[in-house]
Design a protein around this motif. Structure first.
Motif, short mmCIF file in Angstrom:
data_model
loop_
_atom_site.label_atom_id
_atom_site.label_comp_id
_atom_site.label_asym_id
_atom_site.label_seq_id
_atom_site.Cartn_x
_atom_site.Cartn_y
_atom_site.Cartn_z
N UNK A 107 0.80 -1.22 0.00
CA UNK A 107 0.00 0.00 0.00
C UNK A 107 0.83 1.27 0.00
N UNK A 108 2.15 1.15 0.20
CA UNK A 108 3.00 2.32 0.21
C UNK A 108 3.08 2.95 -1.18
N UNK A 109 3.13 4.28 -1.22
CA UNK A 109 3.26 5.01 -2.47
C UNK A 109 4.52 5.87 -2.43
N UNK A 110 5.14 6.04 -3.61
CA UNK A 110 6.42 6.72 -3.65
C UNK A 110 6.46 7.77 -4.76
N UNK A 111 7.13 8.86 -4.47
CA UNK A 111 7.47 9.86 -5.46
C UNK A 111 8.89 9.59 -5.93
N UNK A 112 9.33 10.29 -6.96
CA UNK A 112 10.65 10.06 -7.55
C UNK A 112 11.33 11.41 -7.74
N UNK A 113 12.53 11.56 -7.17
CA UNK A 113 13.22 12.85 -7.25
C UNK A 113 14.22 12.91 -8.40
N UNK A 114 14.17 11.91 -9.28
CA UNK A 114 15.10 11.86 -10.40
C UNK A 114 16.23 10.89 -10.18
N UNK A 115 16.46 10.49 -8.91
CA UNK A 115 17.51 9.54 -8.58
C UNK A 115 17.02 8.41 -7.71
N UNK A 146 9.03 8.30 0.07
CA UNK A 146 7.60 8.20 0.41
C UNK A 146 6.85 9.43 -0.07
N UNK A 147 5.73 9.18 -0.73
CA UNK A 147 4.91 10.28 -1.23
C UNK A 147 4.38 11.10 -0.07
N UNK A 148 4.61 12.38 -0.11
CA UNK A 148 4.15 13.27 0.96
C UNK A 148 3.34 14.40 0.34
N UNK A 149 2.83 15.25 1.18
CA UNK A 149 2.02 16.37 0.72
C UNK A 149 2.80 17.19 -0.32
N UNK A 150 2.16 17.39 -1.46
CA UNK A 150 2.78 18.20 -2.51
C UNK A 150 3.63 17.41 -3.48
N UNK A 151 3.86 16.14 -3.19
CA UNK A 151 4.67 15.31 -4.09
C UNK A 151 3.79 14.27 -4.77
N UNK A 152 3.86 14.21 -6.08
CA UNK A 152 3.01 13.33 -6.86
C UNK A 152 3.51 11.89 -6.77
N UNK A 153 2.69 10.96 -6.24
CA UNK A 153 3.13 9.56 -6.22
C UNK A 153 3.25 9.02 -7.64
N UNK A 154 4.30 8.20 -7.86
CA UNK A 154 4.56 7.69 -9.20
C UNK A 154 4.56 6.16 -9.25
N UNK A 155 4.85 5.54 -8.08
CA UNK A 155 4.81 4.09 -7.96
C UNK A 155 4.10 3.70 -6.67
N UNK A 156 3.43 2.55 -6.70
CA UNK A 156 2.82 1.98 -5.50
C UNK A 156 3.33 0.56 -5.35
N UNK A 157 3.32 0.08 -4.10
CA UNK A 157 3.79 -1.28 -3.83
C UNK A 157 2.66 -2.09 -3.21
#
Length: 308
Positions: free
Chosen positions: A28-36, A40-51
């Motif tokens: 159920x965890x969702x993650x954003x990606x900073x380019x590297x 963890x996806x947080x407020x203001x960051x678009x989730x890009x992958x889920x597990x």
């Protein structure tokens, strides 16, 4: 190196790195990606992958990176679940992986070679038979892509290969040499770059289940069986392949060394018929077959998707 690869591969690598070494991720965890790296996806960051028992893309279908994630993410999921054994072969239209005299550089095109290096980078180890090492003297590294070299596993039951081959001498990656139990190791074949292991035999052949158990005990979760045809066929005949990547190049060899060869069924209805996903790799066509799926072949996607 294509534009799509440059855009998608850093995200694929980040997903692999997040679970490398057996790291656990909560379902159920969702993650954003900073380019590297993933975070963890947080407020203001678009989730890009889920597990959820494996990685799942949250990208819209219109995002061109989605096709690469569609192909590569299932190969990462095994790291936190059961092990995954991936077979890979490149062949001609008429089913040969080399000419009659053994020439195989290169049956498939440069895009497919890049894809193979991606598979190595996502795998904990890569298995080849002695025949492949004798014919091609491969390095089995990830020199064409950004990613770690896998452990190289060479099946040489009777120790017929000289120590001069690159996998035994270049020190570029750890190398395991597998021989049949009871076969003595001559002093001239010993090397500081090679770890030797013995495996039991069944009917005169290496016990492949025992081999996979040994590799699993060493923490190897994603296992790439790269070649040659005899070795991949042996794993397939033993029903040890979870996923099969067969790349078909658009030319005819005419006669040569065959790709897959397993015992035949009496009736066509009893033949192995895994549902494929189909991708274009430059001028080649990749059939990505889920060997564990029991879905009807009619339910398989029919569209050919261009990856690299």
């Amino acid at each position: 190196m294509t534009h799509l690869y440059r855009q998608a591969w850093p995200l694929v690598r980040a997903a692999a790195d997040a679970v490398r070494g057996g790291n656990r991720i909560e379902n159920g965890a969702q993650f954003a990606f900073d380019g590297q790296k993933l975070e963890p996806a947080a407020s203001g960051k678009q989730p890009i992958l889920a597990f959820d028992h494996g990685w799942r893309s949250l990208l819209p279908a219109s995002d061109e990176r989605q096709v690469c994630l569609d192909m590569y993410l299932p190969l990462i999921a095994a790291r936190t679940d059961s092990p995954l054994v991936l077979g890979q072969l490149g062949q001609s239209l008429d089913g040969f992986i080399a000419t009659a005299n053994g020439q195989s550089h290169f049956v498939t095109g440069p895009t497919s070679i890049l894809h193979l290096h991606c598979l190595r980078a996502l795998s904990d180890c890569v298995i080849v038979g002695a025949g492949t090492v004798a014919a091609d003297d491969p390095r089995l590294t990830t020199r064409l892509v950004d990613g770690p070299n896998p452990v190289r596993v060479v099946l040489d039951p009777q120790l017929r290969l000289p120590i001069t081959h690159q996998v035994f001498s270049d020190g570029q990656a750890p190398t395991l040499r597998v021989r049949a139990r009871g076969v003595p190791l001559p002093a001239q074949l010993e090397s500081a770059n090679v770890e030797d292991i013995e495996v039991d035999t069944l009917a005169g052949k290496l016990d492949l289940r025992a081999l996979l158990a040994e590799l699993g005990s060493r923490g190897m979760r994603t296992i790439l069986v790269e070649g040659g045809g005899v070795t991949v066929s042996a794993f397939l005949a033993a029903r040890l392949i979870d996923r099969m990547h067969i790349v078909v190049a658009p030319f005819v060899i005419g006669e040569g060394r065959p790709g897959l060869r397993i015992p035949s069924a009496d009736q066509l209805r009893d033949c192995v018929r895994p549902p494929p996903r189909v991708y274009a790799l430059g001028g080649d066509v990749l059939f990505d077959c889920d060997m564990r799926s029991h879905s009807p072949i009619e339910n398989a996607p029919s569209i050919i998707r261009k990856v690299l």
